[in-house]
Scaffold this motif. Structure first.
Motif, PDB file in Angstrom:
ATOM      1  N   VAL A   1      -8.680   1.171  -1.606  1.00  0.00           N
ATOM      2  CA  VAL A   1      -7.266   0.884  -1.397  1.00  0.00           C
ATOM      3  C   VAL A   1      -7.172  -0.019  -0.177  1.00  0.00           C
ATOM      4  CG1 VAL A   1      -5.042   1.862  -0.733  1.00  0.00           C
ATOM      5  CG2 VAL A   1      -6.494   3.068  -2.368  1.00  0.00           C
ATOM      6  N   SER A   2      -6.464  -1.125  -0.325  1.00  0.00           N
ATOM      7  CA  SER A   2      -6.372  -2.004   0.824  1.00  0.00           C
ATOM      8  C   SER A   2      -4.972  -2.576   0.969  1.00  0.00           C
ATOM      9  CB  SER A   2      -7.395  -3.135   0.694  1.00  0.00           C
ATOM     10  OG  SER A   2      -7.433  -3.859   1.899  1.00  0.00           O
ATOM     11  N   GLY A   3      -4.523  -2.654   2.220  1.00  0.00           N
ATOM     12  CA  GLY A   3      -3.181  -3.171   2.491  1.00  0.00           C
ATOM     13  C   GLY A   3      -3.181  -4.048   3.726  1.00  0.00           C
TER      14      GLY A   3
ATOM     15  N   ARG B   1     -16.904   7.861  -2.343  1.00  0.00           N
ATOM     16  CA  ARG B   1     -16.237   7.242  -3.499  1.00  0.00           C
ATOM     17  C   ARG B   1     -14.872   6.646  -3.164  1.00  0.00           C
ATOM     18  NH1 ARG B   1     -19.368   8.123  -7.625  1.00  0.00           N
ATOM     19  NH2 ARG B   1     -20.536  10.077  -7.739  1.00  0.00           N
ATOM     20  N   VAL B   2     -14.264   7.119  -2.118  1.00  0.00           N
ATOM     21  CA  VAL B   2     -12.885   6.705  -1.857  1.00  0.00           C
ATOM     22  C   VAL B   2     -12.805   5.973  -0.517  1.00  0.00           C
ATOM     23  CG1 VAL B   2     -10.500   7.484  -1.745  1.00  0.00           C
ATOM     24  CG2 VAL B   2     -12.139   8.738  -3.133  1.00  0.00           C
ATOM     25  N   HIS B   3     -12.306   4.758  -0.573  1.00  0.00           N
ATOM     26  CA  HIS B   3     -12.300   3.910   0.619  1.00  0.00           C
ATOM     27  C   HIS B   3     -10.933   3.310   0.890  1.00  0.00           C
ATOM     28  CE1 HIS B   3     -16.716   3.892   0.985  1.00  0.00           C
ATOM     29  NE2 HIS B   3     -16.663   4.058  -0.332  1.00  0.00           N
ATOM     30  N   PHE B   4     -10.678   3.118   2.164  1.00  0.00           N
ATOM     31  CA  PHE B   4      -9.416   2.495   2.574  1.00  0.00           C
ATOM     32  C   PHE B   4      -9.719   1.399   3.579  1.00  0.00           C
ATOM     33  CE2 PHE B   4      -8.683   6.843   1.324  1.00  0.00           C
ATOM     34  CZ  PHE B   4      -7.591   6.731   0.479  1.00  0.00           C
ATOM     35  N   SER B   5      -8.954   0.322   3.505  1.00  0.00           N
ATOM     36  CA  SER B   5      -9.162  -0.756   4.478  1.00  0.00           C
ATOM     37  C   SER B   5      -7.881  -1.560   4.643  1.00  0.00           C
ATOM     38  CB  SER B   5     -10.293  -1.672   4.017  1.00  0.00           C
ATOM     39  OG  SER B   5      -9.894  -2.370   2.858  1.00  0.00           O
ATOM     40  N   TRP B   6      -7.848  -2.318   5.703  1.00  0.00           N
ATOM     41  CA  TRP B   6      -6.768  -3.291   5.897  1.00  0.00           C
ATOM     42  C   TRP B   6      -7.402  -4.683   5.810  1.00  0.00           C
ATOM     43  CZ3 TRP B   6      -3.331   0.077   5.246  1.00  0.00           C
ATOM     44  CH2 TRP B   6      -3.094   1.192   6.077  1.00  0.00           C
ATOM     45  N   VAL B   7      -6.862  -5.534   4.989  1.00  0.00           N
ATOM     46  CA  VAL B   7      -7.372  -6.910   4.876  1.00  0.00           C
ATOM     47  C   VAL B   7      -6.168  -7.851   4.838  1.00  0.00           C
ATOM     48  CG1 VAL B   7      -8.552  -8.549   3.359  1.00  0.00           C
ATOM     49  CG2 VAL B   7      -9.490  -6.259   3.658  1.00  0.00           C
ATOM     50  N   SER B   8      -6.160  -8.819   5.708  1.00  0.00           N
ATOM     51  CA  SER B   8      -5.031  -9.756   5.722  1.00  0.00           C
ATOM     52  C   SER B   8      -5.294 -10.907   4.765  1.00  0.00           C
ATOM     53  CB  SER B   8      -4.797 -10.294   7.139  1.00  0.00           C
ATOM     54  OG  SER B   8      -5.681 -11.373   7.371  1.00  0.00           O
TER      55      SER B   8
ATOM     56  N   SER C   1       6.916  -1.180   7.304  1.00  0.00           N
ATOM     57  CA  SER C   1       6.177   0.034   7.654  1.00  0.00           C
ATOM     58  C   SER C   1       5.567   0.744   6.450  1.00  0.00           C
ATOM     59  CB  SER C   1       7.107   0.987   8.412  1.00  0.00           C
ATOM     60  OG  SER C   1       8.250   1.219   7.616  1.00  0.00           O
ATOM     61  N   GLY C   2       5.552   0.100   5.296  1.00  0.00           N
ATOM     62  CA  GLY C   2       5.013   0.753   4.102  1.00  0.00           C
ATOM     63  C   GLY C   2       3.588   1.233   4.313  1.00  0.00           C
ATOM     64  N   ASN C   3       2.798   0.400   4.952  1.00  0.00           N
ATOM     65  CA  ASN C   3       1.397   0.772   5.146  1.00  0.00           C
ATOM     66  C   ASN C   3       1.241   1.916   6.141  1.00  0.00           C
ATOM     67  OD1 ASN C   3       2.195  -0.790   7.287  1.00  0.00           O
ATOM     68  ND2 ASN C   3       0.400  -2.138   7.288  1.00  0.00           N
TER      69      ASN C   3
ATOM     70  N   SER D   1       0.844  -1.199   0.000  1.00  0.00           N
ATOM     71  CA  SER D   1       0.000   0.000   0.000  1.00  0.00           C
ATOM     72  C   SER D   1       0.878   1.247   0.000  1.00  0.00           C
ATOM     73  CB  SER D   1      -0.964  -0.003   1.182  1.00  0.00           C
ATOM     74  OG  SER D   1      -0.267  -0.265   2.377  1.00  0.00           O
ATOM     75  N   GLY D   2       2.110   1.086   0.472  1.00  0.00           N
ATOM     76  CA  GLY D   2       3.052   2.211   0.442  1.00  0.00           C
ATOM     77  C   GLY D   2       3.473   2.580  -0.968  1.00  0.00           C
ATOM     78  N   ARG D   3       3.222   1.669  -1.926  1.00  0.00           N
ATOM     79  CA  ARG D   3       3.564   1.938  -3.328  1.00  0.00           C
ATOM     80  C   ARG D   3       2.522   2.842  -3.973  1.00  0.00           C
ATOM     81  NH1 ARG D   3       4.052   3.670  -7.466  1.00  0.00           N
ATOM     82  NH2 ARG D   3       4.719   2.791  -9.456  1.00  0.00           N
ATOM     83  N   ILE D   4       1.394   2.972  -3.332  1.00  0.00           N
ATOM     84  CA  ILE D   4       0.311   3.694  -3.994  1.00  0.00           C
ATOM     85  C   ILE D   4       0.547   5.191  -3.943  1.00  0.00           C
ATOM     86  CG2 ILE D   4      -2.168   4.156  -3.989  1.00  0.00           C
ATOM     87  CD1 ILE D   4      -2.374   1.268  -2.778  1.00  0.00           C
TER      88      ILE D   4
END
Lengths: 340, 153, 331
Positions: B74-76, B111-118, B86-88, B53-56
């Motif tokens: 966006v999910s990391g 419209r814009v969402h963020f989440s963490w999914v393992s 620590s990228g995320n 996600s740090g690449r985004i």
């Protein structure tokens, strides 16, 4: 030569009448002074300002336009129709600039249809200046606050009324169209105009303009460009507010199977302006870019078109965020020319 | 789209298009798990796999909105689980600012969402997608940021 | 102010004479009223060009990185020059940022700090004049006396034409300097910070969108904002990159939005609110309203201040485990 007067109280009516079957561009109030805008309501037109902050060149040469569109295997031309347009209240310098642009876009017999379609349908009513603006120097570059070049009608603000002089057939036709609102100019009016013209020209200070092209060529390696280059921020403000700058870039834009080729204003102050596809850039320094801007106007254009491409409107001076003053540069170049 | 699905989706034929940037190590694997576990989730998402996600680059998100996405997810990896340590966590700061900035200029926050999914959270991925799709659907087709071209014959 | 100017000239002459610096970057008078231009003084004989007044608005940090670049095409050894610069609070913070981002070397820089009471915004003076131009102006401590091109005179309270950034400025002295001259500026005014942002946030989404549509449709893509900004030193800007091509170069509103959102975002945690972009914009777009929003968020979310010292990490190149994630749909 048709000479008429228009009572100032009738200006709105005049514009409404002529705007009925034309697009009307005229100065309106803006947070930066005045600006040219397409106006539907003539009551918004403001003739009290001198130079608008942006030049009216975009009426005939818009900042960007689509040249053609394409899809996988074929291209579509864009329709070259343009509507009849009235550019009202351009100052003589801006009108003269249109005359210069005409030379570029018809250079060596090659017509630019995208430019000409608008230009040919544009009737220019120039408004002579009674007083100079803060950075005006039109008389030094061969212009005049009451100049006629590039205009179809020249107007003078005589206080209570506008004096209108047709300069071309198109201008004459325009005035005839509104003849119900105007009156024939009297001898008195004509004298008032002459007096105003003399007054206006007197108020402009002359600045030295380097005219010795050979000496200007010599200045290519002069030291002055170095410091000017350090000062110049490399933005495109001077070129974009300039009524005679005409460089453009052509880019393709694509989207989901369709694309278009667009032409955009460009500026020689940008470092990308001369960047080659190979990665090589012949103008590596801002000094070289700034020099290009000045020499293009005062050396290369005189060589190509016989006159400098500067009408002395002063917009580049008032708008330069680094406080660069073309007049000062020209003065220094003139003194260089004398030395060599 | 079949007539049946169209009816199911409200009948007007419009379906939100959502671009999902998923990190390779967690969220993409989570999406994969949802798939192999045969968990149903809305087909509105177009997945773009990124290393982290740090690449985004936040421009990815803006660009997606410009080129026609109705929504972006966006999910990391969960904080602490990033493959690159620590990228995320750097990304989280960028995302917080971007989300706020887009809302500030008037783009619908839905419209814009963020989440963490393992990688182990297949069902959670499906659930989030449902939520995100509903959210984007609630604000209708995007128009504000989209660059429009003239009709090309 | 006249005295500060004199001291500045003397100090610069000394520095140039004893070889502490090779070139000094300061302000000089420009030909138009209420305008200055950056100047590069290389000899003690030239120090009289330097001015210090209420119109030294531009941020000189912008002009520094170019001086430390190896001249193109130069072969053999090259030592970067020793550069002196005069810095207001905002200039000095930009310098701190540039040092941290390794664009300019601290050890080759001599900073003369001058306390600042706020600089005049030429656009505001223009707005006070209306449609006529500015023929002449005189500035004293309290007011600006202007003469329009129509010959009319007007006296304007200086507080009414200070740059918006200056009105809210909390750092009126250089945060990093080798030498400080002039008097300590009066303490920063008690202003509600980010009031303009907070007010804007309270508007409806549609109103906010329409505001930016109106503002950004003025943009002519001249990039004056970018070029005047000390933080924008990229060799190739994302706006002009062709591979990948992030956005078109047209003034299509969509492209303009991507440009300004992208540029504002690239300032995140770096913008010192010097106002250079606003002063440079020939179209008078209030870009500050965009940048200040991010500054506000950075301050509130990460409790970070921008470029106050060389030691602290910039907000976006650091993190805390417990950073806010309330913005997330599913944290």
């Amino acid at each position: 030569m048709l000479e008429m007067t228009l009572d100032k109280s009738k200006v709105q009516e005049f514009l409404r009448l002529l705007g009925e079957n034309r697009r009307l561009f005229a100065p309106v109030k803006d947070r930066m002074g005045t600006k040219f805008s397409e106006v539907a309501d003539p009551s918004l037109v403001c003739l009290d300002g001198l130079n608008t902050n942006l030049s009216p060149k975009e009426v005939v040469f818009p900042q960007w336009e689509t040249l053609y569109t394409f899809k996988e295997d074929h291209a579509n031309e864009v329709k070259l129709a343009a509507q009849e347009t009235l550019l009202f209240g351009a100052r003589p310098c801006d009108a003269r600039a249109l005359g210069l642009l005409d030379q570029v876009f018809t250079w060596e017999g090659i017509d630019d249809p995208y430019y000409l379609r608008r230009r040919e349908k544009t009737c220019v009513v120039a408004l002579a200046c009674n007083t100079p603006g803060e950075a005006c120097f039109c008389t030094s570059v061969g212009g005049s606050p009451v100049g006629e070049i590039g205009a179809d009608v020249l107007a003078f603000d005589l206080g209570e009324q506008l004096y209108l002089r047709a300069l071309t057939e198109r201008g004459e036709a325009l005035l005839k169209e509104a003849s119900t609102l105007t009156e024939k100019a009297t001898e008195e009016d004509k004298q008032a105009v002459q007096q105003a013209a003399a007054e206006a020209e007197k108020q402009l200070q002359a600045i030295p303009i380097p005219k010795d092209l050979a000496a200007l060529k010599e200045s290519f390696d002069a030291e002055i460009w170095e410091e000017l280059g350090l000062k110049c921020l490399g933005c495109g403000t001077c070129a974009y507010v300039c009524p005679t700058c005409h460089c453009f870039d052509i880019t393709d834009e694509t989207k989901k199977g369709v694309g278009r080729r667009v032409r955009n204003w460009d500026s020689c102050a940008f470092s990308l302006f001369t960047l080659h596809g190979s990665g090589h850039n012949p103008r590596t320094t801002q000094a070289a870019r700034y020099r290009q801007r000045v020499l293009h106007k005062f050396l290369y254009c005189p060589e190509n078109f016989g006159e400098a491409f500067c009408v002395g409107c002063g917009r580049c001076i008032t708008n330069c965020p680094a406080g660069l003053d073309l007049r000062a540069v020209l003065e220094r170049l003139s003194s260089l020319a004398k030395v060599t | 789209m079949t007539k049946k699905t169209n009816e199911k989706m409200g009948g007007n034929g419009w379906e939100p298009r959502i671009v999902a940037f998923l990190c390779n190590w967690c969220s993409y694997a989570g999406a994969d798990l949802a798939g192999v576990s045969r968990i149903q989730y809305p087909p509105n998402v177009r997945v773009i796999r990124v290393p982290c996600s740090g690449r985004i680059n936040p421009l990815f998100i803006v660009k997606a909105l410009q080129t026609g996405a109705d929504g972006v997810l966006v999910s990391g990896c969960h904080p602490g689980d990033c493959h690159y340590i620590s990228g995320n966590l750097y990304a989280r700061r960028k995302f917080a600012l971007l989300k706020s900035l887009l809302e500030y200029v008037g783009i619908e926050p839905q419209r814009v969402h963020f989440s963490w999914v393992s990688a182990a959270e297949g069902p959670r991925f499906a659930e989030i997608l449902g939520k995100v799709t509903d959210s984007v659907r609630s604000v209708g087709p995007a128009s504000k940021m989209i660059k429009k071209f003239e009709e090309v014959a | 102010m006249k005295q500060v100017e004199e001291t500045l000239r003397q100090e610069v002459a000394k520095l140039l004479e004893d070889g502490t610096i090779d070139v000094f970057v300061g302000h000089e008078a420009a030909s138009l009223p209420l305008k200055t231009s950056p100047c590069f003084v290389r000899s003690p004989k030239e120090v009289d060009r330097l001015v210090w007044n209420r119109i030294c608005t531009s941020n000189l940090a912008t002009y520094l990185p170019q001086l430390f670049k190896r001249p193109v095409g130069l072969k053999g050894e090259w030592t970067p020059p020793k550069v002196g610069v005069v810095a207001k609070g905002c200039d000095s913070r930009s310098i701190v940022g540039l040092i941290k981002e390794k664009q300019i070397p601290r050890d080759r820089l001599f900073i003369i700090g001058i306390g600042c009471e706020g600089m005049i915004d030429r656009h505001s003076v223009g707005r006070a004049l209306g449609v006529v131009g500015l023929a002449d102006a005189k500035v004293d401590d309290k007011s600006v006396q202007v003469i329009g091109t129509d010959g009319r005179e007007k006296r304007i309270d200086i507080a009414d034409v200070l740059a918006a950034s200056c009105r809210e400025c909390q750092h009126r002295e250089a945060v990093l300097s080798n030498l400080t001259i002039g008097e300590t500026p009066s303490s920063a005014p008690e202003v509600s910070h980010y009031a303009n942002v907070a007010e804007f946030e309270s508007k409806s989404p549609q109103e906010r969108w329409e505001h930016w549509v109106g503002e950004l449709s003025r943009c002519i893509r001249c990039y004056a904002c970018r070029q005047a900004c000390p933080n924008c030193y990229c060799e190739e800007c994302f706006a002009e990159e062709t591979a990948p091509k992030w956005l078109g170069v047209t003034t299509d509103l969509s492209d303009v939005f991507v440009f300004h959102l992208g540029r504002a975002f690239h300032q995140a945690g770096r913008c010192v609110d010097c106002g250079a972009c606003v002063a440079a914009c020939p179209q008078g777009i209030d870009l500050r309203l965009l940048n200040q929003k991010i500054n506000k968020d950075v301050e509130e979310l990460f409790e970070a201040q921008v470029s106050l010292s060389l030691e602290e990490a910039e907000a976006l190149s650091s993190f805390r485990m417990e950073d806010d994630q309330s913005f997330m749909t599913e944290p």
